[in-house]
Design a protein around this motif. Structure first.
Motif, PDB file in Angstrom:
ATOM      1  N   THR A 127       0.828  -1.194   0.000  1.00  0.00           N
ATOM      2  CA  THR A 127       0.000   0.000   0.000  1.00  0.00           C
ATOM      3  C   THR A 127       0.869   1.252   0.000  1.00  0.00           C
ATOM      4  OG1 THR A 127      -1.685  -1.174   1.218  1.00  0.00           O
ATOM      5  CG2 THR A 127      -1.804   1.232   1.264  1.00  0.00           C
TER       6      THR A 127
ATOM      7  N   ALA B  76       2.256   2.403   8.228  1.00  0.00           N
ATOM      8  CA  ALA B  76       1.300   1.517   7.566  1.00  0.00           C
ATOM      9  C   ALA B  76       1.040   0.338   8.484  1.00  0.00           C
ATOM     10  CB  ALA B  76       1.867   1.030   6.234  1.00  0.00           C
TER      11      ALA B  76
ATOM     12  N   GLU C  97      -2.163  -3.231   5.929  1.00  0.00           N
ATOM     13  CA  GLU C  97      -1.888  -2.405   4.756  1.00  0.00           C
ATOM     14  C   GLU C  97      -0.562  -2.763   4.109  1.00  0.00           C
ATOM     15  OE1 GLU C  97      -4.068   1.736   6.214  1.00  0.00           O
ATOM     16  OE2 GLU C  97      -1.978   1.339   6.735  1.00  0.00           O
TER      17      GLU C  97
END
Length: 480
Positions: free
Chosen positions: A22, A49, A53
């Motif tokens: 991500t 993150a 993610e």
């Protein structure tokens, strides 16, 4: 055999593909700066993150873990034991020193692990988990029986922290199981697995943590009076969700020789969600469940290495766990109840038996099989609230109380109070209250501060050096 199968399945589930990452940009970045290519482009992006993610994945296999360490004060405690995962956050029988100390695993146990989730047919997935817990300061695997054995020669006032625990030095001392998952038919697993009662307790604990929750500090609650049965080494577990309902069943295959802390154990769970209200209940039975303990300076049997033996008290147990949680805006309210009844065991094991820890056993003559001629009735209630002040800042508070009946057989009579109560089988209990502040400056980073005040009274306090502890502690946890 179980461990070889886990490794084989993890290898099969790892085709040469890399999980997508991500994109996460640091806050306050200038509008003209180019966006980060992935969460692995910088340490900031990675830490900001979440593990969902930005997983450390290769094909169907994901590496995960966390490190949790801090520093704190104990009104009455002991130095850290080399094989224990925690300090005496809650008051313990050997708590006799006032000091500041390094405080591991304050809000959660430090672990390393690998998990597998790989599709092999339409609607079916191969799953597995291998996870171990450790002390972040010594990097030693947590080994409850070894921590007890290390204090065999020491009287209470001279001991280090030691605990009866289901973690016994295995590389997968948390969990190590494999199985299959189906969208329509549920999940079936085999291997070392949390007891159903243990998994649920964390979800319904307002201050879910090791240092600041009576439930998180001791396995006696989810083990229904026996700490070491909170994990089953050879468990067959089935789970099924249907709309807002859930069901689970678990049974143990094999006994002490298979790395378990009981001859047999089974649990069943029922639960449901009704909007923001959740309920769950667990019923448990166990045969010859073993509570392990140190000799604590008592005479040791001749001919044995003191670091290889512990004592055991056996019981047949029945237990009930009832839990509820309600979400209202930024608040979550919790309430729970457990009840356990302990009877004398079905078998006596006069010649001893192995513990779940390799190289540590209960020798002949060190098994107590008549502790519950009068059944022990052990009950716990708790309540609390968690409030999200900001998206990355939460405060939680809880009140916990357990109690036991007078199970001292006649003609014994209870007398005295507190640490001077005449017998540990007299009526008594433990209560605590706590507060925890948890701040997440980055998604993978927790900075926390909290304290728990824990007390014992009546028979539970019998023989204790002190009857109260306060443990203000600060710490940091990093997840990966």
């Amino acid at each position: 055999m179980k461990k070889n199968l886990i490794f084989a399945l993890l290898f099969i589930a790892a085709p040469p593909t890399v999980a997508r990452a991500t994109v996460v940009s640091p806050p306050n970045a200038s509008s003209g700066a180019p966006p980060a290519n992935s969460c692995f482009s910088s340490l900031w992006n990675f830490l900001n993150a979440s593990s969902d993610e930005c997983p450390l994945s290769y094909g169907g296999v994901t590496i995960f873990g966390n490190i949790d360490g801090g520093y704190g004060y104990e009104q009455w405690g002991v130095p850290l034991g080399m094989n224990a995962k925690k300090a005496n956050y809650g008051i313990q029988k050997n708590s006799g020193n006032t000091h500041w100390l390094w405080s591991p695993n304050g809000i959660s146990t430090s672990v390393y692990g690998v998990k597998m989730n790989e599709k092999f047919a339409d609607g079916w997935r191969l799953i597995g988990v291998a996870e171990g817990g450790f002390d972040p300061f010594t990097l030693r695997l947590i080994n409850g029986p070894a921590s007890l054995a290390a204090n065999n020669k020491d009287k209470l006032a001279y001991q280090t922290s030691n605990f009866d625990s289901s973690r016994a030095g295995q590389w997968d001392n948390s969990q190590g199981f494999f199985g299959v998952s189906s969208r329509n038919y549920g999940i079936l697993t085999f291997g070392r697995t949390n007891a159903l009662s243990h998994s649920l307790l964390t979800a319904y604990d307002p201050v879910a943590s090791v240092a600041f929750s009576q439930l998180g500090f001791s396995g006696a609650y989810s083990g229904f009076g026996v700490n070491s049965t909170t994990r089953v080494n050879t468990a067959v577990t089935y789970r099924l969700n249907y709309q807002n309902l859930r069901f689970a069943a678990q049974t143990q295959i094999g006994g002490f020789d298979d790395g378990n802390a009981a001859a047999a154990q089974s649990q069943v769970q029922l639960g449901a969600n009704f909007g923001d209200l959740s309920f769950d209940g667990v019923y448990s039975i166990a045969k010859d469940a073993a509570s392990f303990s140190s000799y604590s300076g008592a005479k040791l049997p001749a001919g044995y290495n003191p670091n290889s033996i512990v004592q055991a008290t056996l019981a047949d147990t029945r237990g009930l766990e009832l839990l509820a949680r309600y979400k209202y805006e930024s608040f979550r309210f919790y309430v729970g109840y457990t009840r356990a009844v302990l009877h004398n065991p079905s078998d006596t094991y006069l010649m001893g038996f192995p513990t779940p820890a390799a190289g540590i056993f209960v020798p002949p003559g060190a098994v107590t099989s008549n502790a519950y001629a009068v059944p022990r009735r052990y009950q716990t209630v708790w309540t609390g609230v968690r409030y999200k002040i900001l998206t990355n800042l939460a405060v939680s508070s809880g009140v916990y109380w357990d109690t036991q009946n007078d199970y001292l057989p006649a003609p014994g009579v209870c007398s005295g109070s507190g640490a001077s109560t005449s017998n540990s089988k007299c009526a008594g209990g433990r209560y605590s209250y706590s507060l925890l502040l948890d701040y997440k400056p980055l998604k993978r980073l927790d900075v926390y501060a909290g304290a728990m005040v824990s007390n014992v009274y009546g028979g539970t306090a019998s023989g204790y050096l002190h009857t109260q502890n306060i443990d203000p502690t600060v710490g940091v946890r990093i997840r990966f």
